[in-house]
Design a protein around this motif. Structure first.
Motif, PDB file in Angstrom:
ATOM      1  N   MET A 215       0.854  -1.190   0.000  1.00  0.00           N
ATOM      2  CA  MET A 215       0.000   0.000   0.000  1.00  0.00           C
ATOM      3  C   MET A 215       0.888   1.238   0.000  1.00  0.00           C
ATOM      4  O   MET A 215       1.936   1.248   0.644  1.00  0.00           O
ATOM      5  N   GLY A 216       0.445   2.249  -0.728  1.00  0.00           N
ATOM      6  CA  GLY A 216       1.147   3.523  -0.748  1.00  0.00           C
ATOM      7  C   GLY A 216       0.301   4.595  -0.105  1.00  0.00           C
ATOM      8  O   GLY A 216      -0.771   4.314   0.448  1.00  0.00           O
ATOM      9  N   ALA A 217       0.745   5.827  -0.181  1.00  0.00           N
ATOM     10  CA  ALA A 217       0.038   6.951   0.440  1.00  0.00           C
ATOM     11  C   ALA A 217      -1.349   7.168  -0.156  1.00  0.00           C
ATOM     12  O   ALA A 217      -2.273   7.582   0.535  1.00  0.00           O
ATOM     13  N   LYS A 218      -1.511   6.892  -1.458  1.00  0.00           N
ATOM     14  CA  LYS A 218      -2.786   7.132  -2.123  1.00  0.00           C
ATOM     15  C   LYS A 218      -3.601   5.883  -2.391  1.00  0.00           C
ATOM     16  O   LYS A 218      -4.703   5.970  -2.912  1.00  0.00           O
ATOM     17  N   GLY A 219      -3.050   4.714  -2.080  1.00  0.00           N
ATOM     18  CA  GLY A 219      -3.819   3.497  -2.315  1.00  0.00           C
ATOM     19  C   GLY A 219      -2.941   2.313  -2.650  1.00  0.00           C
ATOM     20  O   GLY A 219      -1.744   2.307  -2.364  1.00  0.00           O
ATOM     21  N   PRO A 220      -3.554   1.297  -3.281  1.00  0.00           N
ATOM     22  CA  PRO A 220      -2.855   0.036  -3.519  1.00  0.00           C
ATOM     23  C   PRO A 220      -1.748   0.125  -4.565  1.00  0.00           C
ATOM     24  O   PRO A 220      -1.761   0.986  -5.438  1.00  0.00           O
ATOM     25  N   ARG A 221      -0.806  -0.811  -4.453  1.00  0.00           N
ATOM     26  CA  ARG A 221       0.294  -0.955  -5.406  1.00  0.00           C
ATOM     27  C   ARG A 221       0.421  -2.442  -5.734  1.00  0.00           C
ATOM     28  O   ARG A 221       0.381  -3.285  -4.839  1.00  0.00           O
ATOM     29  N   TRP A 222       0.555  -2.732  -7.023  1.00  0.00           N
ATOM     30  CA  TRP A 222       0.746  -4.091  -7.486  1.00  0.00           C
ATOM     31  C   TRP A 222       2.066  -4.181  -8.241  1.00  0.00           C
ATOM     32  O   TRP A 222       2.355  -3.344  -9.084  1.00  0.00           O
ATOM     33  N   GLU A 223       2.862  -5.184  -7.949  1.00  0.00           N
ATOM     34  CA  GLU A 223       4.056  -5.488  -8.727  1.00  0.00           C
ATOM     35  C   GLU A 223       3.870  -6.898  -9.257  1.00  0.00           C
ATOM     36  O   GLU A 223       3.486  -7.802  -8.513  1.00  0.00           O
TER      37      GLU A 223
ATOM     38  N   ILE B 188       2.085  -1.090 -10.940  1.00  0.00           N
ATOM     39  CA  ILE B 188       0.921  -0.231 -11.154  1.00  0.00           C
ATOM     40  C   ILE B 188       0.455   0.177  -9.758  1.00  0.00           C
ATOM     41  O   ILE B 188       0.337  -0.669  -8.865  1.00  0.00           O
ATOM     42  N   TYR B 189       0.227   1.465  -9.587  1.00  0.00           N
ATOM     43  CA  TYR B 189      -0.252   1.909  -8.276  1.00  0.00           C
ATOM     44  C   TYR B 189      -1.133   3.136  -8.421  1.00  0.00           C
ATOM     45  O   TYR B 189      -1.178   3.769  -9.468  1.00  0.00           O
ATOM     46  N   GLN B 190      -1.864   3.441  -7.342  1.00  0.00           N
ATOM     47  CA  GLN B 190      -2.704   4.627  -7.333  1.00  0.00           C
ATOM     48  C   GLN B 190      -1.831   5.786  -6.880  1.00  0.00           C
ATOM     49  O   GLN B 190      -1.484   5.913  -5.716  1.00  0.00           O
ATOM     50  N   ARG B 191      -1.475   6.636  -7.836  1.00  0.00           N
ATOM     51  CA  ARG B 191      -0.550   7.726  -7.521  1.00  0.00           C
ATOM     52  C   ARG B 191      -1.274   8.984  -7.071  1.00  0.00           C
ATOM     53  O   ARG B 191      -0.679   9.859  -6.461  1.00  0.00           O
ATOM     54  N   ARG B 192      -2.539   9.092  -7.405  1.00  0.00           N
ATOM     55  CA  ARG B 192      -3.380  10.203  -6.949  1.00  0.00           C
ATOM     56  C   ARG B 192      -4.835   9.744  -7.004  1.00  0.00           C
ATOM     57  O   ARG B 192      -5.132   8.703  -7.573  1.00  0.00           O
ATOM     58  N   ASP B 193      -5.727  10.509  -6.400  1.00  0.00           N
ATOM     59  CA  ASP B 193      -7.131  10.095  -6.360  1.00  0.00           C
ATOM     60  C   ASP B 193      -7.712   9.875  -7.753  1.00  0.00           C
ATOM     61  O   ASP B 193      -8.544   9.003  -7.945  1.00  0.00           O
ATOM     62  N   ALA B 194      -7.264  10.657  -8.731  1.00  0.00           N
ATOM     63  CA  ALA B 194      -7.832  10.616 -10.075  1.00  0.00           C
ATOM     64  C   ALA B 194      -7.245   9.538 -10.978  1.00  0.00           C
ATOM     65  O   ALA B 194      -7.756   9.315 -12.069  1.00  0.00           O
TER      66      ALA B 194
END
Length: 123
Positions: free
Chosen positions: A56-64, A81-87
């Protein structure tokens, strides 16, 4: 060859220009991320497609995970692939010419000839 899953994203004009070096960045690859809008792909859809996150990162999940590009045979590459910002979610580390670069192999001109200068034909 059997695929466990397949991902497709239509490149925008801006993506294609930047990935091919026609957007003002010498050598191409000026963009660090390939974004995936959360308006079109929800977090639930990402979980359904990619499974449980690897961290998990600051903005959400991360997959490797490992990917194979169809024309490169059995060669595998680990991407994130990860959620880098809300959008948006993003395919990370796509900039060329940096230590952190992990450009998807199939998107490297020297490996596959893609992209070429025909980007202006994309609608």
């Amino acid at each position: 060859m059997k695929a466990d899953s397949l991902i497709f994203r239509r490149l925008s004009q801006a993506d294609f220009k930047n990935i091919s070096g026609q957007g003002g960045v010498e050598g191409g690859g000026g963009q660090g991320y390939i974004d995936i809008s959360t308006k079109g792909v929800t977090r639930e859809m990402m979980y359904s497609f990619l499974g449980t996150e690897t961290s998990m990162g600051a903005k959400g999940p991360r997959w490797e995970f490992q990917v194979k590009s169809l024309s490169l045979g059995d060669e595998e590459q680990t991407i994130a692939i990860y959620q880098r910002r809300d959008a948006s979610f993003c395919i990370a580390s796509q900039k060329i010419g940096t230590r952190e670069s992990n450009r998807v192999e199939i998107w490297k001109t020297e490996r596959t000839g893609f992209p070429d200068e025909s980007y202006d034909e994309v609608e």
